[in-house]
Design a protein around this motif. Structure first.
Motif, mmCIF file in Angstrom:
data_model
loop_
_atom_site.group_PDB
_atom_site.id
_atom_site.type_symbol
_atom_site.label_atom_id
_atom_site.label_comp_id
_atom_site.label_asym_id
_atom_site.label_seq_id
_atom_site.Cartn_x
_atom_site.Cartn_y
_atom_site.Cartn_z
ATOM 1 N N ASN A 374 0.830 -1.295 -0.105
ATOM 2 C CA ASN A 374 -0.044 0.067 0.032
ATOM 3 C C ASN A 374 0.925 1.328 -0.150
ATOM 4 O O ASN A 374 0.591 2.174 0.477
ATOM 5 N N GLY A 375 2.090 1.330 -0.531
ATOM 6 C CA GLY A 375 2.973 2.278 -0.870
ATOM 7 C C GLY A 375 3.616 2.767 0.454
ATOM 8 O O GLY A 375 3.470 1.973 1.419
ATOM 9 N N SER A 377 3.638 5.406 1.984
ATOM 10 C CA SER A 377 2.448 5.945 3.175
ATOM 11 C C SER A 377 2.270 4.657 4.261
ATOM 12 O O SER A 377 2.216 5.246 5.313
ATOM 13 N N ASN A 380 5.610 3.870 6.171
ATOM 14 C CA ASN A 380 5.972 4.657 7.101
ATOM 15 C C ASN A 380 5.235 4.527 8.428
ATOM 16 O O ASN A 380 5.848 4.516 9.589
ATOM 17 N N HIS A 401 6.298 13.711 4.698
ATOM 18 C CA HIS A 401 5.181 13.282 4.139
ATOM 19 C C HIS A 401 4.016 12.909 5.249
ATOM 20 O O HIS A 401 4.350 12.561 6.238
ATOM 21 N N SER A 403 2.178 10.943 6.073
ATOM 22 C CA SER A 403 2.208 9.492 6.633
ATOM 23 C C SER A 403 2.745 9.494 7.966
ATOM 24 O O SER A 403 2.155 8.798 8.995
ATOM 25 N N THR A 459 13.421 12.754 5.741
ATOM 26 C CA THR A 459 13.166 12.479 4.428
ATOM 27 C C THR A 459 14.457 12.509 3.642
ATOM 28 O O THR A 459 15.006 13.915 3.549
ATOM 29 N N PHE A 463 11.419 15.681 -1.579
ATOM 30 C CA PHE A 463 10.806 15.916 -2.607
ATOM 31 C C PHE A 463 11.566 16.652 -3.716
ATOM 32 O O PHE A 463 11.785 16.198 -5.014
ATOM 33 N N ASP A 489 13.059 8.169 5.536
ATOM 34 C CA ASP A 489 12.064 8.099 4.211
ATOM 35 C C ASP A 489 12.721 8.059 3.074
ATOM 36 O O ASP A 489 12.726 9.411 2.679
ATOM 37 N N TRP A 492 11.632 8.437 -2.426
ATOM 38 C CA TRP A 492 12.196 8.787 -3.812
ATOM 39 C C TRP A 492 13.560 8.237 -4.162
ATOM 40 O O TRP A 492 13.973 8.308 -5.182
ATOM 41 N N SER A 564 9.643 3.808 -1.926
ATOM 42 C CA SER A 564 8.657 3.458 -2.732
ATOM 43 C C SER A 564 9.371 2.996 -4.010
ATOM 44 O O SER A 564 9.396 3.462 -5.081
ATOM 45 N N HIS A 566 7.971 1.614 -6.155
ATOM 46 C CA HIS A 566 7.186 2.002 -7.530
ATOM 47 C C HIS A 566 7.630 3.384 -8.041
ATOM 48 O O HIS A 566 7.363 3.816 -9.166
ATOM 49 N N LYS A 567 8.252 4.270 -7.331
ATOM 50 C CA LYS A 567 8.891 5.485 -7.514
ATOM 51 C C LYS A 567 10.194 5.589 -8.300
ATOM 52 O O LYS A 567 10.371 6.405 -9.070
HETATM 53 C C1 PLP Z 1 8.547 11.756 1.154
HETATM 54 C C2 PLP Z 1 7.540 10.685 0.735
HETATM 55 N N1 PLP Z 1 7.311 9.859 1.570
HETATM 56 C C3 PLP Z 1 6.296 8.762 1.385
HETATM 57 C C4 PLP Z 1 5.351 9.005 0.306
HETATM 58 C C5 PLP Z 1 4.222 7.991 0.172
HETATM 59 O O1 PLP Z 1 4.716 7.228 -0.735
HETATM 60 P P1 PLP Z 1 3.644 6.224 -1.721
HETATM 61 O O2 PLP Z 1 3.288 7.068 -2.696
HETATM 62 O O3 PLP Z 1 4.563 4.983 -2.076
HETATM 63 O O4 PLP Z 1 2.524 5.915 -0.685
HETATM 64 C C6 PLP Z 1 5.631 10.075 -0.374
HETATM 65 C C7 PLP Z 1 4.718 10.215 -1.722
HETATM 66 O O5 PLP Z 1 4.714 11.318 -2.460
HETATM 67 C C8 PLP Z 1 6.600 10.947 -0.295
HETATM 68 O O6 PLP Z 1 6.834 12.055 -1.051
#
Ligand code: PLP
Length: 918
Positions: A374-375, A377, A380, A401, A403, A459, A463, A489, A492, A564, A566-567
């Motif tokens: 589930n990402g 998100s 974390n 983020h 989360s 983080t 971003f 985190d 990215w 992530s 997937h990112k």
């Molecule tokens: C720094 C950071 N952490 C966590 C996330 C959440 O990741 P996900 O989209 O895989 O749930 C993001 C999403 O943009 C993010 O920018």
């Protein structure tokens, strides 16, 4: 950096874009050959060929024979043969066809006529496509013996082999280093004892680096030393040592732990060949995906709650068959559930998911990895919940983020918010300075509450691409609190593991470096020397100024990373991994299980899990080249935008110097593309500077063209089919990744040129008035930018039992205050009551998170006192999407009377546990 920036410095030690720059070198050679065939000067061709002759030594294809043929054609003065062969090689490299087609290896243009010795009869004839890789052979044999040696290796190939590889032979430590850097196809390295230290080629910067590493004379060129150097560059490579001496002693040396296998003398060549293939197979195997494929082929009748499985109701339907046709049958054959049997359970893995996770841990340099569907998100929230109990304090970047903030609410932990440095002119934040973090820790210590501070949560990269000095941050924090938990985190930044440049600045990369340092010979002495210098009770000021060394005997290394997948890798959307390197993991393992049970779906998507497994395989086998390519693409985009006279009138991509204030670039590094920058200066910056910029994250300023970020993102998406990442008031964020190609760059640059041309035209045709309006718009976007509001403080009612010197708060009780409808009120932003209360009270206290997109950080959290700066920022904000705020209703506030009812609890009797405060 690119050779165009530093034309005089084309040497084998220009590495950052090494693998990426190769295609350009070949294209340039073809162009020069073409010019020569047309009667032009041949000097350019000769120079290009001479350069390539050096760097091509590190590649299997085109190899010794084709390179010799190119040189022969040149010395025979045959322009047309030179052009023909250079063209063929370039095409084979660009299309990668040499991996399958024996004719590409032939000196002649047709068939496989003169390549029978060079290639095995089976090459290219396998029914299924066999993956191709290259094996580096480091040897002490003179180069005159290399063609015969290569032939020996090729003879080992057999039709039953699952993979096919080509040997690449070098004779020195420096050349082995260069090959490991420049050749992304390498997957294994065989190190024979007796090789030289120095390269035969010019490598001045490399030489400075080797000198710094203490490699000065031939006796330093030991096989184990080289093994360690290569492992540090590319940990995914399998290493094999061949010794003619005392292999038993070598095998027993703990330093040999980086080597997959040690062989005695060359006589076991077939064994070595089989070991190499087995090593590749180990990385190639994807336990979960392999099993899912098998499962999909079984004739299964389902009486489970999985109507979509097998696809019968899809393909028989007149109404939804298009979905089946779009995704293909396999998706439906592979749709399954853990409870159908045969597959593993994500919630309690013991079979092939467990094996896949173990392989991912190896690939990422972690002790263990959890797959999360589930990402990040969810990753974390899982980490925060598992590692923090109610009342625990976590130092958190307020700009992280959401989360993390929600994780704190769920866990009942108390966030002690720290601020990143602001980049007001671009309406974004940087990262949190180490001084601020140390101050928070020292404040807690002065309050006698350091034991309550459990975690630092940051983080990396942000971003916008700010990368922490993860090693320095962790070391200095561990010097103050040796068992502090770090949650990085890296949503990215997962790809960074596969760059030898960036890896050191990842949470796990730095954790592994710290671990090696802790057990190294000098760490205790270094620590004690610093203690002696600092004296018994150093002042806070001194501690803040000093680069603190932790006590290696006291450190409990506890590092978590979320990414992530997937990112930045090939996972399907929402595929994420949570990586653990925690010496105390056994104490939190049960809590982790609970966190998984809390957050993971009991019906996780099988395709997502499979894609995590496959992402790992890809990164272990070709991640190095893919990441180098993503970086090269980013450099090319940066250069193309900033150097194009038309585009740069209205657009600019910010370099490291604009993204990171000089005070945080202690090495003096300015930018990757600055004149004089080379990989040694990049490395110094990566080692020393407080913050660096991830080159793949490009802030493109569009305010100069009169567009705000949201508007420009819309234009790119709707009119040109270009998707970008996030936006700010006057910029958009572009990101290059492992999927980008040169064609993507061409598209982007063409579009920017078109837009810039259009602005030019409109301004010329519109006359003075159009220019006036344009300048006013640009000024508004670029200069009239709102100040970024800092986190103020929690209202005393939500301060829990906080201390005097730190500003943590009980965010959970703030959050739940919003559930009491009668205890809340709304005030619209324009209401003068807001201004009156800001002036004369009572204080305005937010009942909810308010998160505008962009910039995407919470400018209010539940329980936070709202200040004039926050209101000013909100009133200036021109974005439509603000989570937690409805313009018609207004700001949701906790009523003053409700605040009065929330008694501030006394300090808990048990540290770390606190009574609920509402
Ligand atoms: C720094 C950071 N952490 C966590 C996330 C959440 O990741 P996900 O989209 O895989 O749930 C993001 C999403 O943009 C993010 O920018």
């Amino acid at each position: 950096m690119s050779k165009d920036v530093n034309p005089a410095a084309k040497r084998i030690d220009q590495f950052i874009s090494g693998p990426g720059g190769r295609a350009d070198d070949w294209r340039d050679l073809v162009e020069a050959a073409k010019a020569w065939t047309r009667g032009g000067d041949r000097a350019k061709y000769d120079a290009g060929l001479s350069d390539l002759s050096v760097t091509e030594e590190f590649h299997g294809y085109p190899g010794l024979q084709l390179m010799a043929a190119l040189r022969e054609a040149a010395s025979a003065g045959d322009a047309s043969a030179s052009f023909g062969l250079a063209m063929r090689i370039t095409q084979a490299l660009a299309t990668r066809s040499f991996r399958q087609h024996a004719s590409d290896w032939s000196v002649k243009d047709e068939g496989n006529g003169d390549a029978p010795d060079l290639l095995p009869p089976t090459f290219g004839q396998h029914a299924a496509r066999r993956p191709y890789f290259e094996t580096l052979i480091v040897t002490g044999l003179p180069s005159s013996n290399w063609p015969a040696l290569a032939a020996e290796w090729r003879k080992l190939r057999r039709p039953v082999d699952a993979f096919v590889y080509e040997p690449v032979i070098v004779g020195s430590l420096e050349d082995a280093f260069c090959a490991a850097m420049l050749n992304p196809d390498l997957a294994a390295v065989v190190i024979n004892e007796g090789f030289a230290l120095r390269s035969r080629h010019d490598a001045p910067i490399l030489r400075t680096m080797t000198a710094n590493a203490g490699l000065n004379d031939e006796s330093d060129a030991s096989a184990l030393r080289l093994a360690h150097i290569i492992k540090r560059l590319r940990p995914e490579l399998d290493l094999y040592l061949i010794s003619n001496r005392d292999v038993e002693a070598m095998a027993g040396d703990p330093e040999a732990n980086v080597v997959r296998r040690i062989f005695y003398s060359i006589e076991e060549l077939l064994e070595l060949h089989l070991s190499i293939l087995e090593g590749i197979q180990d990385r190639y195997d994807t336990p979960f995906f392999d099993n899912l494929k098998k499962y999909a082929q079984r004739p299964i009748g389902t009486f489970h709650a999985l109507p979509i499985a097998r696809g019968k109701s899809v393909f028989r339907s007149d109404w939804i068959r298009d979905m089946g046709e779009f995704y293909g049958l396999n998706l439906f054959l592979a749709e399954s559930s853990a409870t159908t049997g045969g597959l593993d359970s994500l919630l309690e893995p013991t079979g092939n998911i467990k094996k896949a996770q173990d392989k991912a841990a190896r690939a990422l340099g972690a002790d263990r990895v959890f797959f999360v569907t589930n990402g990040t998100s969810t990753s974390n929230k899982m980490a925060v919940q598992a590692l923090l109990a109610p009342g625990d304090i976590a130092i958190v970047d307020r700009n992280c983020h959401k989360s993390h903030h929600y994780g704190m609410v769920l866990a009942g932990a108390q966030p002690l918010y720290v601020e990143a440095f602001p980049m007001t002119e671009y309406s974004m934040y940087g990262a949190v300075p180490l001084q601020t973090i140390k101050q928070a820790l020292l404040g807690a210590r002065a309050d006698g509450r350091l034991d309550r501070v459990k975690m630092l949560d940051l983080t990396n990269c942000t971003f916008d691409g700010h990368i922490y000095n993860t090693r320095r941050v962790m070391e200095e924090c561990l010097a103050i609190k040796p068992d502090l938990i770090f949650l990085w985190d890296e949503a990215w930044f997962g790809f960074a593991r596969f760059s030898p440049f960036l890896r050191r600045r990842t949470g796990l990369g730095a954790a592994n470096d710290i671990e090696a340092w802790m057990h190294g010979p000098k760490s205790v002495e270094l620590y004690e020397n610093q203690q002696a210098e600092l004296g018994k009770n150093p002042s806070e000021e001194v501690l803040l100024k000093t680069r603190l060394i932790p006590d290696p005997r006291q450190i409990r290394l506890r590092v978590y990373q979320t990414n992530s997948t997937h990112k930045s890798m090939s996972a399907i959307r929402q595929g994420s991994m949570l990586s653990v390197k925690d010496i105390e993991f056994h104490t939190v393992e049960a809590q982790f299980k609970e966190a998984i049970f809390t957050h993971a779906s009991t019906s996780p998507n099988q395709q997502l899990i499979a894609s995590l497994d496959v992402s790992r395989r890809q990164m272990e086998l070709e991640g190095y080249g893919l990441v180098a390519n993503a970086m090269e693409i980013a450099f090319a985009i940066r250069k193309a935008v900033n150097n194009n006279p038309l585009i740069s009138k209205y657009f600019r991509i910010l370099g490291a110097d604009a993204m990171v204030p000089a005070q945080y670039r202690q090495s003096g590094f300015t930018d990757y593309l600055a004149a004089g920058a080379n990989w040694a200066s990049v490395l110094k910056s990566l080692d020393d500077d407080e913050f660096c910029l991830d080159p793949t994250r490009m802030t493109l300023v569009c305010g100069m063209a009169g567009f705000d970020g949201t508007q420009f993102k819309g234009i790119l998406a709707n009119e040109y089919n270009i998707q970008v990442n996030k936006t700010s008031r006057n910029s958009v964020l572009l990101q290059s990744n492992i999927n980008n190609t040169r064609s993507d760059i061409a598209l982007l640059i063409r579009v920017l040129a078109e837009i810039a041309g259009e602005i030019d035209r409109k301004l010329v045709q519109g006359g003075v008035n159009a220019m006036k309006t344009f300048v006013a718009r640009v000024n508004s976007l670029m200069k009239d930018v709102p100040d970024l509001p800092n986190f103020s403080h929690f209202h005393p009612s939500f301060r829990g039992d906080a201390g005097e010197k730190t500003n943590e708060g009980d965010i959970r009780s703030g959050f739940y205050s919003a559930y009491d409808a009668a205890g809340c009120e709304y005030l619209r932003l324009g209401d003068s009551e807001i201004d009156r209360r800001l002036k004369s009270g009572p204080e305005l206290v937010s009942a909810s998170f308010v998160i505008p997109y962009p910039p995407g950080f919470p400018i209010m959290v539940p329980g936070q006192v709202i200040t004039q700066e926050t209101i000013d920022f909100m009133r200036k904000l021109d974005v439509k999407e603000i989570h937690g705020y409805d313009a018609n209703e207004g700001l949701k506030l906790v009523r003053t009377e409700a605040l009065a009812k929330i008694a501030r609890p006394k300090a808990a009797a048990t540290p770390g546990l606190k009574a609920a405060s509402n």
